[in-house]
Design an enzyme around this catalytic site. Structure first.
Site, PDB file in Angstrom:
ATOM      1  CD  GLU A 249      34.867  39.407  35.836  1.00  0.00           C
ATOM      2  OE1 GLU A 249      35.565  38.798  35.001  1.00  0.00           O
ATOM      3  OE2 GLU A 249      33.638  39.226  35.965  1.00  0.00           O
ATOM      4  CG  ASP A 382      28.905  30.863  37.180  1.00  0.00           C
ATOM      5  OD1 ASP A 382      29.433  31.377  38.186  1.00  0.00           O
ATOM      6  OD2 ASP A 382      28.834  31.440  36.080  1.00  0.00           O
ATOM      7  CB  THR A 606      36.174  30.040  35.263  1.00  0.00           C
ATOM      8  OG1 THR A 606      34.811  30.062  34.863  1.00  0.00           O
ATOM      9  CG2 THR A 606      36.589  31.391  35.817  1.00  0.00           C
TER      10      THR A 606
END
Ligand code: DMJ
Length: 618
Positions: A249, A382, A606
């Site tokens: 993150e 993903d 992303t």
């Protein structure tokens, strides 16, 4: 014989009741005259009556019972290779029509007041009130008075003004400014805004939303806001803090955000900060296997896995490469790139893949996949697929191993996870768990149409583009079939002939976190096809965010229930990716300027932070 009134008086006293209620004694007497059986039956009847009233007054219980009764029949038609995993939990039926039209709100979708049966919320002294187009935090608890903006109540007033680029762009800018106002007023310098309670949450205590938003402001031309944020980065932002951060993150949001802003502005401040955080994240790679731990303390330089396991998530360890590679290029220090390349090389060689599809966990001691047997394009896997393609593009399409892994994974996905829904034949990507297929699709999977289209644009097979178009339609339907026009977090598709509707949504999956994946894909699809329907779909989504998630005092909020336009049930949280990704992609989608961050010059990480495609070495 005494007078009659004396008898009445006596009867009251005999019943032993107070003198205030003269009817009581006779009721009580009648009750006492009943047999025990009669009394039990009467009590039972009363109890039943009470239960019925409760069921009608409490929507969750009532809905649960109704929907559970409508559960579709379990598997009648299994797919060729795998047994269909029956949906085990109660689900909500979707709107049946596949019209592509925005959903009609109910006429009475006027407002939800604190204390009403649809779900009240009170934080501190404030009432939270939804009034059609905004969630209003400015009324007090007793403030049920009608407001002047009644004309905006419960109407779909904002229809897409066709071919009006300027109006569309202004609408996104306004949304961003409104989100930023909430952050600035109530959460400045903190991680995330809580717009209803006008406060904030901390995750890493690093000004997450501010950093995630920097390049969005630059791209939107919001100079004043950008300069204010930059001043905070210069004077307040320090990574010399005793805090644990999540490697993935903080890489995609903070390192990615700073690198992108440096590339766009050329301001050394952002590269210095990027190098600082990148260096502080490096201890995560000091593991027996060189597969990084999930968490690092950026102050003490110690890293560790989550408390309950020594596993990391595959998507997390394999979606930090674009950023660390770029950091090496800019700083001319190869250590960052080497660390993340090692992860990709190891995963490339690992057993346990299914035709290119990877499991969701990898062990940091052994370097092997763990909890094998589940394959998904959704959460925990993903962006592994996304980064295979994007690294290949970033590096000038020379790293064949990345391309091979990507192409194989697309074939694996087509073979094992792709199915069609009933009755409308929507193409969707499900999940496979130990040989059982589940028709479950996360909203997260909606990154895939955009990624497939990007691959086709870069010379990969044309059928990737066909598939992208079909999946884009599916993701669009995940919005338009909901009563708010906003997608839930997860849907389950029907595969049984004779199903009344394509999409089911479980109760626990009805939330919307303001996620970007669908508008991200719409941006790619529009860039590559120039089909204006994609822009119109994006504009509708923006309007629905405005209709159901906008908070009057500033900011937008995640909601609990995309199926209830009367009370979508605000969650009181604005994720940083709403400003970093969702609004940025909407702006790029609606701008219709192919030169604004050309996809032949930039690759988006992303978290939607654009990084340059490396200049060719030839
Ligand atoms: C973002 O942080 C990134 O897009 C990530 O890849 C997935 N989750 C959120 C948005 O949904």
């Amino acid at each position: 014989m005494g007078p009659p009134y004396r008898q009445d008086y006596v009867s009251v006293n005999v019943a032993g009741e107070g003198s205030g209620d003269r009817r009581r004694p006779s009721c009580w007497r009648r009750w006492k005259q009943l047999s025990r059986l009669q009394r039990s039956l009467l009590l039972l009847l009363l109890l039943l009556l009470l239960l019925i009233i409760l069921a009608h007054c409490s929507p969750p219980v009532h809905e649960y019972l109704t929907v559970f009764a409508e559960e579709p029949p379990v598997d009648e038609m299994a797919p060729l290779e795998h047994v269909v995993h029956a949906v085990p939990e109660p689900v909500e039926p979707a709107r049946p029509a596949l019209t592509g039209q925005p959903p009609q709100k109910k006429d009475n979708a006027s407002e939800v007041m604190v204390g009403d049966r649809l779900g009240s919320d009170k934080r501190g002294d404030e009432a939270i009130r939804r009034r059609g187009t905004v969630i209003d935090t400015d009324q007090d608890v007793g403030g049920a008075r009608e407001e002047e903006n009644q004309d905006s109540v419960g109407t779909q007033k904002d229809k897409p003004p066709r071919n009006s680029d300027a109006a569309w762009l202004e609408a996104v800018q306004e949304a961003f400014k409104h989100a930023w106002k909430g952050y600035k007023d109530f959460a400045w310098g903190h991680d995330e805004l809580r717009p209803l309670s006008k406060s904030y949450t901390e995750w890493f205590s690093l000004g997450l939303t501010l950093i995630d938003s920097l390049d969005t402001m630059w791209i939107m031309g919001l100079k004043e806001e950008f300069e204010e944020a930059k001043a905070w980065v210069a004077s307040e932002l320090t990574f010399n803090k005793n805090v644990d951060v999540n490697l993935f993150e903080s890489t995609i949001r903070i390192l990615g955000g700073l690198l992108s802003t440096y590339n766009l502005t050329g301001d050394q401040l952002f590269l210095d900060k990027a190098k600082d955080i990148g260096t502080r994240l490096m201890p995560a790679f000091n593991t027996p296997s060189k597969i990084p731990y999930s968490d690092v303390n950026i102050g003490t330089g110690t890293a560790h896995p989550p408390r309950w396991t020594s596993d990391s998530t595959v998507a997390e360890v394999a979606s930090i490469q674009l950023e660390f590679r770029e950091l090496s290029r800019l700083t001319e220090d190869p250590r960052y790139q080497a660390a993340v390349a090692e992860v990709v090389t190891q995963i490339h060689k690992l057993d346990g893949k299914l035709d290119g599809l990877v499991p969701m966990f990898i062990n940091t001691n052994s370097g092997r996949f763990s909890h094998q047997g589940t394959y998904t394009l959704g959460a925990r896997a993903d962006s592994y697929y996304e980064y295979l393609l994007k690294q290949w593009i970033q590096g000038g399409k020379e790293e064949n191993q990345l391309l091979e892994d990507y192409l194989q994974a697309v074939e694996g996905m087509k073979r094992h996870l792709l199915q069609k829904s009933s009755p409308s034949g929507l193409t969707f990507v499900g999940e496979l768990s130990h040989g059982e297929f589940s028709p479950k699709m996360d909203h997260l999977v909606c990154f895939l149409p955009g990624t497939l289209a990007l691959g086709a644009h870069n010379g990969l097979p044309a059928d990737h583009m066909d598939l992208a178009q079909r999946l884009m339609e599916t993701c669009h339907q995940m919005y338009v079939q909901m009563e708010t026009g906003l997608s839930p977090e997860i849907v389950h598709f029907n595969m049984y002939q004779g199903s009344a509707q394509d999409v089911n949504v479980k109760f626990a999956d009805r939330h919307n976190l303001l996620r970007p994946e669908t508008v991200e894909s719409l941006f790619y699809m529009y860039r590559f096809t120039k089909d204006h329907k994609y822009r119109e779909w994006g504009y509708e989504i923006l309007q629905n965010f405005n209709n159901y998630t906008k908070v009057s005092s500033g900011g937008y909020t995640s909601i609990n229930n995309v199926r209830d336009p009367d009370y979508p049930s605000p969650r009181d949280k604005m994720e940083s990716f709403f400003l970093g990704e969702t609004l940025k992609y909407l702006y790029l989608l609606l701008s219709d300027d192919p030169h604004l961050l050309s996809l032949d010059q930039y690759v988006f990480n992303t978290e939607a932070h654009p990084l340059p495609i490396w200049p060719s070495s030839a």
